[in-house]
Write a protein that holds these residues in place. Structure first.
Motif, mmCIF file in Angstrom:
data_model
loop_
_atom_site.group_PDB
_atom_site.id
_atom_site.type_symbol
_atom_site.label_atom_id
_atom_site.label_comp_id
_atom_site.label_asym_id
_atom_site.label_seq_id
_atom_site.Cartn_x
_atom_site.Cartn_y
_atom_site.Cartn_z
ATOM 1 N N ILE A 60 -19.747 -24.103 -1.103
ATOM 2 C CA ILE A 60 -18.467 -24.675 -1.517
ATOM 3 C C ILE A 60 -17.438 -23.554 -1.588
ATOM 4 O O ILE A 60 -17.615 -22.579 -2.321
ATOM 5 C CB ILE A 60 -18.571 -25.398 -2.879
ATOM 6 C CG1 ILE A 60 -19.598 -26.534 -2.795
ATOM 7 C CG2 ILE A 60 -17.207 -25.942 -3.305
ATOM 8 C CD1 ILE A 60 -19.832 -27.267 -4.106
ATOM 9 N N ASP A 61 -16.394 -23.702 -0.790
ATOM 10 C CA ASP A 61 -15.288 -22.744 -0.768
ATOM 11 C C ASP A 61 -14.065 -23.482 -1.310
ATOM 12 O O ASP A 61 -13.620 -24.466 -0.712
ATOM 13 C CB ASP A 61 -15.064 -22.273 0.676
ATOM 14 C CG ASP A 61 -14.036 -21.164 0.766
ATOM 15 O OD1 ASP A 61 -13.258 -20.973 -0.197
ATOM 16 O OD2 ASP A 61 -14.001 -20.482 1.815
ATOM 17 N N PHE A 62 -13.560 -23.040 -2.463
ATOM 18 C CA PHE A 62 -12.524 -23.795 -3.161
ATOM 19 C C PHE A 62 -11.356 -22.874 -3.457
ATOM 20 O O PHE A 62 -11.553 -21.730 -3.865
ATOM 21 C CB PHE A 62 -13.096 -24.337 -4.474
ATOM 22 C CG PHE A 62 -12.428 -25.606 -4.960
ATOM 23 C CD1 PHE A 62 -11.119 -25.589 -5.404
ATOM 24 C CD2 PHE A 62 -13.110 -26.809 -4.982
ATOM 25 C CE1 PHE A 62 -10.503 -26.753 -5.849
ATOM 26 C CE2 PHE A 62 -12.502 -27.979 -5.418
ATOM 27 C CZ PHE A 62 -11.203 -27.952 -5.859
ATOM 28 N N GLU A 63 -10.141 -23.376 -3.261
ATOM 29 C CA GLU A 63 -8.980 -22.581 -3.680
ATOM 30 C C GLU A 63 -8.010 -23.424 -4.484
ATOM 31 O O GLU A 63 -7.861 -24.632 -4.268
ATOM 32 C CB GLU A 63 -8.272 -21.925 -2.485
ATOM 33 C CG GLU A 63 -7.550 -22.884 -1.595
ATOM 34 C CD GLU A 63 -6.672 -22.173 -0.553
ATOM 35 O OE1 GLU A 63 -6.513 -20.947 -0.603
ATOM 36 O OE2 GLU A 63 -6.162 -22.893 0.321
ATOM 37 N N LEU A 64 -7.367 -22.763 -5.423
ATOM 38 C CA LEU A 64 -6.327 -23.379 -6.253
ATOM 39 C C LEU A 64 -5.030 -22.652 -5.983
ATOM 40 O O LEU A 64 -5.029 -21.441 -5.796
ATOM 41 C CB LEU A 64 -6.652 -23.150 -7.733
ATOM 42 C CG LEU A 64 -7.682 -24.022 -8.417
ATOM 43 C CD1 LEU A 64 -7.787 -23.591 -9.867
ATOM 44 C CD2 LEU A 64 -7.307 -25.479 -8.318
ATOM 45 N N LYS A 65 -3.933 -23.392 -5.950
ATOM 46 C CA LYS A 65 -2.625 -22.733 -5.786
ATOM 47 C C LYS A 65 -1.706 -23.251 -6.878
ATOM 48 O O LYS A 65 -1.231 -24.387 -6.793
ATOM 49 C CB LYS A 65 -2.039 -23.048 -4.415
ATOM 50 C CG LYS A 65 -2.752 -22.358 -3.270
ATOM 51 C CD LYS A 65 -2.091 -22.721 -1.944
ATOM 52 C CE LYS A 65 -2.828 -22.120 -0.775
ATOM 53 N NZ LYS A 65 -2.336 -22.634 0.499
ATOM 54 N N TYR A 66 -1.499 -22.453 -7.890
ATOM 55 C CA TYR A 66 -0.622 -22.838 -8.997
ATOM 56 C C TYR A 66 0.554 -21.874 -9.051
ATOM 57 O O TYR A 66 0.396 -20.678 -8.815
ATOM 58 C CB TYR A 66 -1.386 -22.746 -10.328
ATOM 59 C CG TYR A 66 -2.078 -24.021 -10.751
ATOM 60 C CD1 TYR A 66 -3.186 -24.489 -10.046
ATOM 61 C CD2 TYR A 66 -1.655 -24.732 -11.869
ATOM 62 C CE1 TYR A 66 -3.846 -25.645 -10.447
ATOM 63 C CE2 TYR A 66 -2.310 -25.890 -12.280
ATOM 64 C CZ TYR A 66 -3.402 -26.334 -11.565
ATOM 65 O OH TYR A 66 -4.052 -27.472 -11.967
ATOM 66 N N GLN A 67 1.715 -22.414 -9.387
ATOM 67 C CA GLN A 67 2.866 -21.533 -9.597
ATOM 68 C C GLN A 67 2.665 -20.704 -10.862
ATOM 69 O O GLN A 67 3.168 -19.602 -10.969
ATOM 70 C CB GLN A 67 4.125 -22.378 -9.736
ATOM 71 C CG GLN A 67 4.338 -23.299 -8.554
ATOM 72 C CD GLN A 67 5.731 -23.217 -7.994
ATOM 73 O OE1 GLN A 67 6.693 -23.300 -8.748
ATOM 74 N NE2 GLN A 67 5.828 -23.040 -6.703
ATOM 75 N N ASN A 68 1.932 -21.290 -11.817
ATOM 76 C CA ASN A 68 1.663 -20.569 -13.053
ATOM 77 C C ASN A 68 0.953 -19.240 -12.747
ATOM 78 O O ASN A 68 -0.016 -19.210 -11.986
ATOM 79 C CB ASN A 68 0.791 -21.441 -13.964
ATOM 80 C CG ASN A 68 0.425 -20.713 -15.237
ATOM 81 O OD1 ASN A 68 -0.511 -19.927 -15.262
ATOM 82 N ND2 ASN A 68 1.177 -20.966 -16.291
ATOM 83 N N LYS A 69 1.431 -18.156 -13.389
ATOM 84 C CA LYS A 69 0.915 -16.826 -13.036
ATOM 85 C C LYS A 69 -0.526 -16.612 -13.492
ATOM 86 O O LYS A 69 -1.278 -15.868 -12.862
ATOM 87 C CB LYS A 69 1.811 -15.753 -13.675
ATOM 88 C CG LYS A 69 3.081 -15.513 -12.887
ATOM 89 C CD LYS A 69 3.842 -14.351 -13.482
ATOM 90 C CE LYS A 69 5.285 -14.389 -13.001
ATOM 91 N NZ LYS A 69 6.213 -13.929 -14.033
ATOM 92 N N ILE A 70 -0.904 -17.220 -14.603
ATOM 93 C CA ILE A 70 -2.272 -17.014 -15.115
ATOM 94 C C ILE A 70 -3.289 -17.674 -14.173
ATOM 95 O O ILE A 70 -4.312 -17.089 -13.842
ATOM 96 C CB ILE A 70 -2.417 -17.627 -16.536
ATOM 97 C CG1 ILE A 70 -1.467 -16.931 -17.503
ATOM 98 C CG2 ILE A 70 -3.865 -17.570 -17.009
ATOM 99 C CD1 ILE A 70 -1.971 -15.640 -18.069
ATOM 100 N N ILE A 71 -2.984 -18.893 -13.727
ATOM 101 C CA ILE A 71 -3.914 -19.578 -12.821
ATOM 102 C C ILE A 71 -3.713 -19.042 -11.401
ATOM 103 O O ILE A 71 -4.667 -18.584 -10.771
ATOM 104 C CB ILE A 71 -3.717 -21.112 -12.871
ATOM 105 C CG1 ILE A 71 -3.846 -21.615 -14.318
ATOM 106 C CG2 ILE A 71 -4.731 -21.809 -11.958
ATOM 107 C CD1 ILE A 71 -3.561 -23.096 -14.509
ATOM 108 N N GLY A 72 -2.465 -19.084 -10.930
ATOM 109 C CA GLY A 72 -2.119 -18.485 -9.638
ATOM 110 C C GLY A 72 -2.922 -19.037 -8.478
ATOM 111 O O GLY A 72 -3.289 -20.217 -8.456
ATOM 112 N N ASN A 73 -3.182 -18.171 -7.499
ATOM 113 C CA ASN A 73 -4.004 -18.538 -6.351
ATOM 114 C C ASN A 73 -5.416 -18.027 -6.620
ATOM 115 O O ASN A 73 -5.656 -16.832 -6.497
ATOM 116 C CB ASN A 73 -3.472 -17.907 -5.069
ATOM 117 C CG ASN A 73 -2.162 -18.533 -4.643
ATOM 118 O OD1 ASN A 73 -1.630 -19.420 -5.335
ATOM 119 N ND2 ASN A 73 -1.631 -18.077 -3.530
ATOM 120 N N GLN A 74 -6.273 -18.930 -6.991
ATOM 121 C CA GLN A 74 -7.648 -18.521 -7.285
ATOM 122 C C GLN A 74 -8.559 -19.135 -6.252
ATOM 123 O O GLN A 74 -8.434 -20.311 -5.917
ATOM 124 C CB GLN A 74 -8.054 -19.024 -8.681
ATOM 125 C CG GLN A 74 -8.392 -17.902 -9.615
ATOM 126 C CD GLN A 74 -8.776 -18.345 -11.017
ATOM 127 O OE1 GLN A 74 -9.460 -19.334 -11.220
ATOM 128 N NE2 GLN A 74 -8.341 -17.571 -11.978
#
Ligand SMILES: [Zn+2]
Length: 306
Positions: free
Chosen positions: A158-172
């Protein structure tokens, strides 16, 4: 006896707590069950029509949780973290009794489920497990969010990415091999939300049981939980936990490679519906250990019960 045989829990184990969205208290008991019975939920607060099968076709709500319902409208919500734990540990068959409509959120992760189920132990049967092997690449898109599943040799990646504008979450982003990697951080990762979204979520009647005891809350550059994060990729790791739990609504172990960007319960469920629309997309196989030197249940978890 082969570890590729179906497994159930050796001793019953119970969990109590409130539901994240309903705020209602519930007790669940995970009980042993026979080979080929699968995972079954039973609403013991109801006398009739109280069995609900956690199959992707029975998923009736994917708003911030995965809810399953039977044909009489009897439901169980927020099944995903428990389902993720059962998949990870390799439990094929179990009866899950529950006395209310939502699985307790506990600490917001699968940590407690994993620990208690491992303590209860596993019972091997003499029936081989069945595995879904994905044969074709299938994609599902929703705006700039997407999920895909494609063939893989022996693993479930499983390859998962998140893209949040919030700096703490960010692109994880994180990539895991479900059967080979140490999944402790995935199972320990808690659900999360942005502080500014809480009002809108509550207006929808959700998160009535939400608190810093069972969810990470991020407000601009800060994590409001005094203990901070449990691991550096806790946000994306939690999404991977959700994904594993939702994939288990197929009822089987899976050999495939999953890629997801900014997805969640809706995307995973939509993908599964698309995959199973066409028999050419998959095959269901029984594996003999001599042809596949692979446990198909997570090895680090296996070591902890050996
Ligand atoms: Zn979750």
């Amino acid at each position: 006896m082969s570890l590729l045989n179906q497994k159930t829990i050796k001793n019953s184990v119970s969990f109590s707590g409130i539901g994240l969205h309903s705020g209602k208290p519930a007790k669940i008991c995970v009980k042993p069950s026979s080979p080929d019975s699968g995972i079954v939920f039973k609403r013991i607060d109801l006398k009739n029509n109280n069995l609900i099968y956690p199959n992707f076709m029975n998923v009736t709500n994917t708003a911030l949780n995965t809810t399953i319902s039977n044909s009489n409208g009897v439901k169980v919500s927020t099944i995903e973290h428990l389902m993720g734990a059962l998949f990870g540990i390799g439990i094929d068959n179990a009866l899950i009794e529950i006395d209310n409509e939502e699985v307790p959120i506990l600490d917001g992760s699968a940590k407690v489920f994993i620990e208690k189920i491992l303590t209860a132990g596993l019972e091997l049967s003499n029936k081989p497990i069945k595995i879904i092997k994905i044969k074709k690449k299938i994609e599902f898109k929703n705006g700039d969010k997407f999920i895909s599943i494609e063939p893989s040799k022996l693993s479930l990646d499983i390859d998962f990415e998140l893209k949040y504008q919030n700096k703490i979450i960010g692109n994880q982003r994180n990539k895991i091999n479900v059967y080979e990697d140490d999944l402790t951080e995935v199972f320990n990762s808690r659900t999360f939300c942005l502080y500014e979204d809480i009002e809108a979520i509550k207006k929808k009647g959700l998160a009535k049981g939400g608190s810093l005891e069972n969810a990470i809350v991020v407000k601009s550059d800060n994590v409001l939980n005094p203990e901070g994060l449990r691991n550096s990729k806790e946000f994306v790791n939690h999404k991977i936990l959700d994904c594993i739990g939702d994939l288990y609504t197929t009822g089987y172990r899976i050999i495939a490679s999953v890629n997801c960007s900014q997805g969640g319960h809706y995307l995973t469920n939509s993908l599964l519906r698309k995959v199973f629309e066409n028999k050419d997309n998959f095959s269901i196989i029984e594996i003999q250990e001599r042809t596949l030197p692979h446990t198909l249940i997570n090895r680090s978890l296996l070591r902890s019960i050996a």
